[in-house]
Write a protein that holds these residues in place. Structure first.
Motif, PDB file in Angstrom:
ATOM      1  N   HIS A 252      -5.222  -5.844  -6.985  1.00 34.29           N
ATOM      2  CA  HIS A 252      -5.361  -7.288  -6.759  1.00 34.29           C
ATOM      3  C   HIS A 252      -6.765  -7.651  -6.298  1.00 34.29           C
ATOM      4  CE1 HIS A 252      -1.186  -8.102  -7.500  1.00 34.29           C
ATOM      5  NE2 HIS A 252      -0.765  -7.357  -6.492  1.00 34.29           N
ATOM      6  N   LEU A 253      -7.506  -6.675  -5.794  1.00 30.55           N
ATOM      7  CA  LEU A 253      -8.858  -6.953  -5.306  1.00 30.55           C
ATOM      8  C   LEU A 253      -9.867  -7.075  -6.435  1.00 30.55           C
ATOM      9  CD1 LEU A 253      -9.006  -4.514  -2.252  1.00 30.55           C
ATOM     10  CD2 LEU A 253      -8.365  -6.934  -2.282  1.00 30.55           C
TER      11      LEU A 253
ATOM     12  N   ILE B  14     -14.954  -7.979  -5.317  1.00 30.70           N
ATOM     13  CA  ILE B  14     -14.179  -7.179  -4.359  1.00 30.70           C
ATOM     14  C   ILE B  14     -14.336  -7.745  -2.950  1.00 30.70           C
ATOM     15  CG2 ILE B  14     -14.030  -4.929  -3.247  1.00 30.70           C
ATOM     16  CD1 ILE B  14     -14.587  -3.641  -5.918  1.00 30.70           C
TER      17      ILE B  14
ATOM     18  N   LEU C 167      -4.152  -2.380  -4.566  1.00 22.11           N
ATOM     19  CA  LEU C 167      -5.611  -2.396  -4.588  1.00 22.11           C
ATOM     20  C   LEU C 167      -6.147  -3.079  -5.831  1.00 22.11           C
ATOM     21  CD1 LEU C 167      -6.356   1.215  -3.277  1.00 22.11           C
ATOM     22  CD2 LEU C 167      -6.477  -0.946  -2.014  1.00 22.11           C
TER      23      LEU C 167
ATOM     24  N   PRO D 226       0.346   1.635  -4.252  1.00 24.54           N
ATOM     25  CA  PRO D 226      -1.052   1.489  -3.807  1.00 24.54           C
ATOM     26  C   PRO D 226      -2.003   1.070  -4.922  1.00 24.54           C
ATOM     27  CG  PRO D 226      -0.398   3.805  -3.904  1.00 24.54           C
ATOM     28  CD  PRO D 226       0.846   3.010  -4.090  1.00 24.54           C
ATOM     29  N   THR D 227      -1.764   1.552  -6.146  1.00 25.40           N
ATOM     30  CA  THR D 227      -2.667   1.199  -7.247  1.00 25.40           C
ATOM     31  C   THR D 227      -2.605  -0.289  -7.550  1.00 25.40           C
ATOM     32  OG1 THR D 227      -2.340   3.392  -8.209  1.00 25.40           O
ATOM     33  CG2 THR D 227      -3.274   1.686  -9.632  1.00 25.40           C
TER      34      THR D 227
ATOM     35  N   ASN E 119       3.676  -7.524  -3.507  1.00 21.07           N
ATOM     36  CA  ASN E 119       3.614  -6.143  -3.017  1.00 21.07           C
ATOM     37  C   ASN E 119       4.932  -5.381  -3.160  1.00 21.07           C
ATOM     38  OD1 ASN E 119       0.812  -5.932  -1.589  1.00 21.07           O
ATOM     39  ND2 ASN E 119       1.654  -7.878  -0.903  1.00 21.07           N
TER      40      ASN E 119
ATOM     41  N   LEU F  92       0.817  -1.211   0.000  1.00 20.17           N
ATOM     42  CA  LEU F  92       0.000   0.000   0.000  1.00 20.17           C
ATOM     43  C   LEU F  92       0.854   1.265   0.000  1.00 20.17           C
ATOM     44  CD1 LEU F  92      -2.799  -1.025   2.533  1.00 20.17           C
ATOM     45  CD2 LEU F  92      -2.970  -0.873   0.035  1.00 20.17           C
TER      46      LEU F  92
ATOM     47  N   THR G 155     -11.318  -9.468  -0.880  1.00 13.77           N
ATOM     48  CA  THR G 155     -10.968  -8.887   0.424  1.00 13.77           C
ATOM     49  C   THR G 155     -10.972  -9.952   1.507  1.00 13.77           C
ATOM     50  OG1 THR G 155     -11.962  -6.776  -0.257  1.00 13.77           O
ATOM     51  CG2 THR G 155     -11.564  -7.113   2.101  1.00 13.77           C
TER      52      THR G 155
END
Length: 227
Positions: free
Chosen positions: A128-129, A143, A126, A122-123, A226, A118, A147
């Protein structure tokens, strides 16, 4: 009064002091410390070779940013392997059969990988969701599912390690009890059962090492996503 088979997984105490602290300290006392000499003994040389080989294999798929994790991940694997193997000795306690300890190791490492993703990207973290090309109607559902799968990762890490070691130790205790019961009545069957117990013990040695490696490998895969 007969003791329960699951009493071996209770954290023992002596004079009110939990012995799990002692069991977690002993692994660090068994390894030779490196010296400033040009030539080390065979044990230190073998230890250094194993650590270098494992670290190289673990860091191979990671980017350069993830190389700073080499020391904590390698130390974690050595720590888990030693505790798992020492727990196979008679009259010993295996701390990694405690779900609280395994979650205490899994949650901080997993959370660190998520926070690094993050912070640095961050893009992508997120992203991956939500898989690319998802139909509009399925976006909210996917989503939520992604999560949940993200937050269940540390639980899966801890439960996997706990369940494998607990099942193996319990099976060894059941078969060893059967050997002692069958010995006076059916010696031949008891000998065959003892051979099975020996083979199972060898399997548990392999499981103890493999589960420690899988624990660290999954953490490295989370880190790879990440970084």
């Amino acid at each position: 009064m007969n003791l329960s088979f699951f009493d071996q997984f209770m954290s023992p105490t002596m004079l009110g002091i939990p012995l799990i602290l002692l069991a977690m300290t002993i692994p660090w006392l068994l390894y030779a410390s490196p010296t400033d000499r040009w030539l080390n003994n065979r044990l230190t040389t073998l230890q250094a070779w194993f650590l270098a080989s494992f670290t190289k294999q673990l860091m191979l798929p990671l980017s350069i940013k993830g190389y700073k994790w080499a020391l904590p991940l390698t130390s974690l694997m050595i720590f888990l392997i030693t505790m798992n193997l020492l727990g196979l000795l008679p009259y010993t306690f295996t701390p990694t059969t405690q779900l609280s300890l395994n979650l205490g190791l899994a949650v901080p490492f997993w959370l660190a990988t998520v926070l690094i993703g993050l912070r640095n990207q961050p893009t992508a973290a997120l992203g991956h969701l939500l898989p690319e090309g998802t139909p509009t109607l399925l976006i909210p559902i996917l989503i939520i599912i992604e999560t949940i799968s993200l937050f269940i990762r540390p639980l899966a890490l801890g439960v996997r390690l706990t369940a494998n070691l607990t099942a193996g130790h319990l099976l060894i205790q059941l078969i060893s009890t059967a050997v002692f019961v069958l010995m006076p009545m059916m010696p031949t069957t008891a000998i065959i059962t003892a051979i099975v117990l020996f083979l199972l013990t060898l399997l548990e040695i392999a499981v103890a090492m493999i589960q420690a490696y899988v624990f660290v490998l999954l953490l490295s895969l989370y880190l790879q996503e990440n970084t």
